[in-house]
Design a protein around this motif. Structure first.
Motif, PDB file in Angstrom:
ATOM      1  N   ALA A 290     -56.149   5.920-126.424  1.00 57.15           N
ATOM      2  CA  ALA A 290     -56.020   4.462-126.496  1.00 57.15           C
ATOM      3  C   ALA A 290     -56.956   3.727-125.536  1.00 57.15           C
ATOM      4  O   ALA A 290     -56.998   2.486-125.535  1.00 57.15           O
ATOM      5  CB  ALA A 290     -54.578   4.061-126.205  1.00 57.15           C
ATOM      6  N   ILE A 291     -57.721   4.459-124.721  1.00 60.32           N
ATOM      7  CA  ILE A 291     -58.641   3.815-123.783  1.00 60.32           C
ATOM      8  C   ILE A 291     -59.658   2.974-124.559  1.00 60.32           C
ATOM      9  O   ILE A 291     -60.246   3.426-125.541  1.00 60.32           O
ATOM     10  CB  ILE A 291     -59.370   4.876-122.928  1.00 60.32           C
ATOM     11  N   GLU A 292     -59.887   1.749-124.099  1.00 61.55           N
ATOM     12  CA  GLU A 292     -60.795   0.835-124.806  1.00 61.55           C
ATOM     13  C   GLU A 292     -62.085   0.571-124.043  1.00 61.55           C
ATOM     14  O   GLU A 292     -63.088   0.181-124.642  1.00 61.55           O
ATOM     15  CB  GLU A 292     -60.088  -0.488-125.092  1.00 61.55           C
ATOM     16  N   ASP A 293     -62.081   0.772-122.738  1.00 64.33           N
ATOM     17  CA  ASP A 293     -63.290   0.534-121.957  1.00 64.33           C
ATOM     18  C   ASP A 293     -64.291   1.669-122.206  1.00 64.33           C
ATOM     19  O   ASP A 293     -63.959   2.853-122.027  1.00 64.33           O
ATOM     20  CB  ASP A 293     -62.951   0.460-120.468  1.00 64.33           C
ATOM     21  N   GLN A 294     -65.509   1.313-122.625  1.00 62.54           N
ATOM     22  CA  GLN A 294     -66.483   2.339-123.005  1.00 62.54           C
ATOM     23  C   GLN A 294     -66.912   3.200-121.832  1.00 62.54           C
ATOM     24  O   GLN A 294     -67.048   4.418-121.960  1.00 62.54           O
ATOM     25  CB  GLN A 294     -67.703   1.682-123.671  1.00 62.54           C
ATOM     26  N   ASP A 295     -67.132   2.603-120.680  1.00 65.09           N
ATOM     27  CA  ASP A 295     -67.521   3.392-119.514  1.00 65.09           C
ATOM     28  C   ASP A 295     -66.423   4.375-119.126  1.00 65.09           C
ATOM     29  O   ASP A 295     -66.710   5.519-118.718  1.00 65.09           O
ATOM     30  CB  ASP A 295     -67.831   2.472-118.330  1.00 65.09           C
TER      31      ASP A 295
END
Length: 331
Positions: A290-295
């Protein structure tokens, strides 16, 4: 019958007789560029399928004549010097496309004098994990409807790179012996990263488009590049590292893969038991998927990939193993 066979062979090896091919390639205007490729795709979409089919056969005949070890020794960047040495296969294929688009005289010239390939090699080198512009090769673009679909473009990319059986005779160094099987895929191409990180299953699970390079798919490419670059030049890598695949899977999918009897060590499933190449899978929890931050995605993948390469013994030297330990810790 003998006369017919002789005429048939002559037609297959005589570029001036391939009228259909030169008709189909005319929209390129004699050069392969991004704009000429788009012009060809638009024109080909309206062409008679029978004409395209005949021209494709002639294109394959052209490649049989041109895709040879003799010509590859004059490839730009990293020419062919032996079956177990780096060779710029993809750049070589782009040069062959340039020869074919230039017309029958160009094909005949390079067949007669392979060193003249240099005159057509204007394609710059491409860094690992980057794409050439225009992307793909003539023969991969032939099925226009498929090429227009971004997903099909990803799935079909680089299918022309491995050496097909119909071209073995032009490659005496690679023609004989099962031990040449992996080398016929030209895995030592400097443009091809030896590490392939695939997080597409995580992205698709979250509803991302398979070709979205900004999502998990792009994060996998970026992570592969970071680990690849951190380990430095691996041109002389052993067979087990010729091609390394690490797949990130949602845990449910990962458990399904493990159910097929894969060896699991410290949360890493190993799918290859032979002495050539490596294929491993790592599980991602629902929270990680579910992680949305690309970095953050890229950083997580780098850590998990480094761990996957360390968990089950691989022939890295101590310096590279130390680099992987640092990456696994997030250092």
């Amino acid at each position: 019958m003998a006369l017919f066979g002789s005429l048939f062979r002559k037609k297959k090896s005589d570029p001036s007789s391939w009228d259909e091919l030169w008709t189909v390639l005319a929209p390129y205007g004699g050069r392969v560029t991004p704009s000429s490729t788009q012009a060809w795709l638009r024109a080909a979409a309206t062409m008679d399928p029978k004409l395209l089919a005949t021209a494709r056969e002639q294109l394959e005949d052209a490649l049989v004549l041109l895709d040879t070890e003799a010509a590859a020794r004059f490839a730009g960047g990293t020419p062919f010097t032996g079956p177990d040495r780096p060779f710029a296969r993809r750049r070589f294929l782009r040069a062959l496309d340039a020869v074919i688009v230039a017309g029958p005289e160009a094909v005949a010239r390079v067949v007669a004098d392979p060193s003249s390939l240099r005159s057509y090699d204007s394609s710059p080198a491409v860094a690992p994990y980057d794409l050439a512009d225009p992307d793909g090769y003539l023969i991969e673009r032939w099925e226009v409807a498929h090429w227009a679909d971004p997903t099909e473009r990803v799935l079909r990319r680089d299918r022309s790179v491995p050496l097909g059986k119909d071209r073995f005779t032009g490659w005496p160094s690679l023609a004989v012996g099962d031990e040449m099987r992996e080398l016929r895929k030209f895995v030592l191409d400097p443009e091809a990263g030896w590490l392939d990180v695939d997080a597409s299953a995580v992205g698709v699970r979250g509803g991302q488009v398979f070709t979205d390079r900004d999502g998990w798919i792009g994060a996998g490419i970026a992570a592969g590049r970071l680990v690849h670059d951190a380990l430095g030049d691996m041109a002389d890598r052993p067979p087990k590292l010729l091609h390394v695949f690490v797949g990130a899977l949602p845990r449910e999918d990962w458990e399904g893969e493990v159910g097929f009897g894969l060896e699991v060590v410290d949360g890493v499933a190993d799918a290859v038991t032979g002495d050539v190449n490596t294929e491993r899978y790592v599980p991602f929890s629902d929270e990680e998927c579910a992680i949305e931050d690309q970095d953050e995605r890229v950083g997580l993948l780098v850590r998990r990939v480094a761990h996957a390469l360390l968990a089950i013994d691989l022939p890295f030297d101590e310096e590279r193993a130390a680099t992987l330990r640092d990456l696994a810790r997030g250092a």
